[in-house]
Design a protein around this motif. Structure first.
Motif, PDB file in Angstrom:
ATOM      1  N   ILE A   1       0.779  -1.202   0.027  1.00 19.18           N
ATOM      2  CA  ILE A   1       0.076   0.221   0.180  1.00 19.18           C
ATOM      3  C   ILE A   1       0.986   1.151   0.023  1.00 19.18           C
ATOM      4  O   ILE A   1       0.356   2.306  -0.388  1.00 19.18           O
ATOM      5  N   SER A   2       2.023   1.028   0.233  1.00 22.92           N
ATOM      6  CA  SER A   2       3.045   2.169   0.224  1.00 22.92           C
ATOM      7  C   SER A   2       3.412   2.626  -1.032  1.00 22.92           C
ATOM      8  O   SER A   2       3.831   3.667  -1.516  1.00 22.92           O
ATOM      9  N   PHE A   3       3.450   1.694  -2.115  1.00 21.49           N
ATOM     10  CA  PHE A   3       3.661   1.824  -3.281  1.00 21.49           C
ATOM     11  C   PHE A   3       2.453   2.086  -4.269  1.00 21.49           C
ATOM     12  O   PHE A   3       2.634   2.589  -5.570  1.00 21.49           O
ATOM     13  N   TYR A   4       1.553   1.517  -3.854  1.00 20.96           N
ATOM     14  CA  TYR A   4       0.258   1.530  -4.713  1.00 20.96           C
ATOM     15  C   TYR A   4      -0.870   2.194  -3.760  1.00 20.96           C
ATOM     16  O   TYR A   4      -1.621   1.335  -3.093  1.00 20.96           O
ATOM     17  N   PRO A   5      -1.109   3.509  -3.703  1.00 25.19           N
ATOM     18  CA  PRO A   5      -2.138   4.121  -3.134  1.00 25.19           C
ATOM     19  C   PRO A   5      -3.487   3.783  -3.250  1.00 25.19           C
ATOM     20  O   PRO A   5      -4.222   4.030  -2.225  1.00 25.19           O
ATOM     21  N   ALA A   6      -3.836   3.340  -4.367  1.00 25.89           N
ATOM     22  CA  ALA A   6      -5.117   2.697  -4.888  1.00 25.89           C
ATOM     23  C   ALA A   6      -5.542   1.587  -4.244  1.00 25.89           C
ATOM     24  O   ALA A   6      -6.663   1.130  -4.268  1.00 25.89           O
TER      25      ALA A   6
END
Length: 267
Positions: free
Chosen positions: A226-231
């Motif tokens: 989730i740190s790399f993929y905000p969505a």
């Protein structure tokens, strides 16, 4: 000099001494870990890349796309790097009391000094490796900047503490029971498949999710992602669960080391 000031001075002096001891042990561990050549350093970089490339080839061959974003390499790296951080640190601590037993004859060296030196060296190594690999993916266009650095720091810290806790527990158990080292390796091998490295736990059937979410590494990897993929919503992510595991294993590791210290020293 007031009593409290003298106590503080003595405490700082002791802390400085132990810091010097740990620093010296880190230099020794660096030599032992990587040897006199640069091949050891290179292999640390090659290993996660080889895993990511292998997984990418298999998925491309099967016609599968990345579950998140457009880069399979980044998706796999966000699973492999936290998994390797946990496995490398925890595995490195397993033999701390058995392979470094002669060091305990030095009055200034304690069990915790050896554990700290190994954990800090391995953690710093994988932090550098992760930074290099992520920077490489950004530079060649496989990922975009910025990431959620605050979230990423939390994921790394929790994963590292979990690794240290598990490593401390196993270091004591291995010193008391030599076969535990091999048993631990066997028991943890399935975690490579059960931690969500090359798939999203959110997308597996509910019956499988019910078992997978008990694995704290699942939450370490999802927290990293989730740190790399905000969505990415990561509905199965439970940060508190991972932190609780990290704290409990560290406390249990310290307690076991304290209770078994005399037995370990007598072996």
């Amino acid at each position: 000099m007031p009593a409290h000031a003298q106590t503080l001075r003595n405490g700082l002096s002791a802390l400085r001494t132990q810091s010097d001891v740990v620093g010296a042990l880190i230099l020794r561990e660096t030599h032992t870990r990587f040897g006199r050549t640069r091949l050891g350093y290179i292999w640390v970089l090659i290993e996660p890349v080889a895993h990511a490339v292998g997984l990418s080839i298999v998925h491309y061959t099967l016609g599968r796309r990345s579950p998140l974003g457009g880069s399979m390499a980044l998706f796999f790296m966000t699973g492999l790097l936290p998994f390797f951080l946990w496995s490398k640190v925890s595995y490195r601590l397993v033999s701390a009391f058995t392979s470094d037993r002669p060091l305990l004859n030095v009055p200034a060296v304690t069990h915790l000094d050896i554990l700290c030196a190994r954990a800090l060296l391995e953690g710093a190594t994988w932090l550098i490796v992760s930074t290099i690999l992520i920077a490489l993916l950004v530079s060649i266009g496989f990922s975009d900047w910025p990431f959620d650095l605050e979230s990423l720091f939390g994921a790394v810290a929790a994963t590292f503490l979990l690794a240290v806790g598990v490593g401390m527990i196993n270091a004591t158990l291995t010193a008391l029971l030599q076969s535990w080292h091999n048993l631990f390796n066997i028991l943890t091998r399935p975690l490579y498949l059960a931690s969500g490295i090359f798939y999203l736990v959110d997308q597996v059937p509910a019956t499988a999710q019910a078992f997978l979410v008990w694995n704290p590494l699942v939450h370490a990897i999802e927290w990293t992602r989730i740190s790399f993929y905000p969505a990415y919503g990561a509905t199965t992510l439970d940060k508190a669960y991972l932190v609780q595991w990290a704290v409990c294993t560290c406390v249990l590791g310290l307690v076991l080391e304290r209770l078994a210290r005399r037995k370990v020293e007598a072996i």
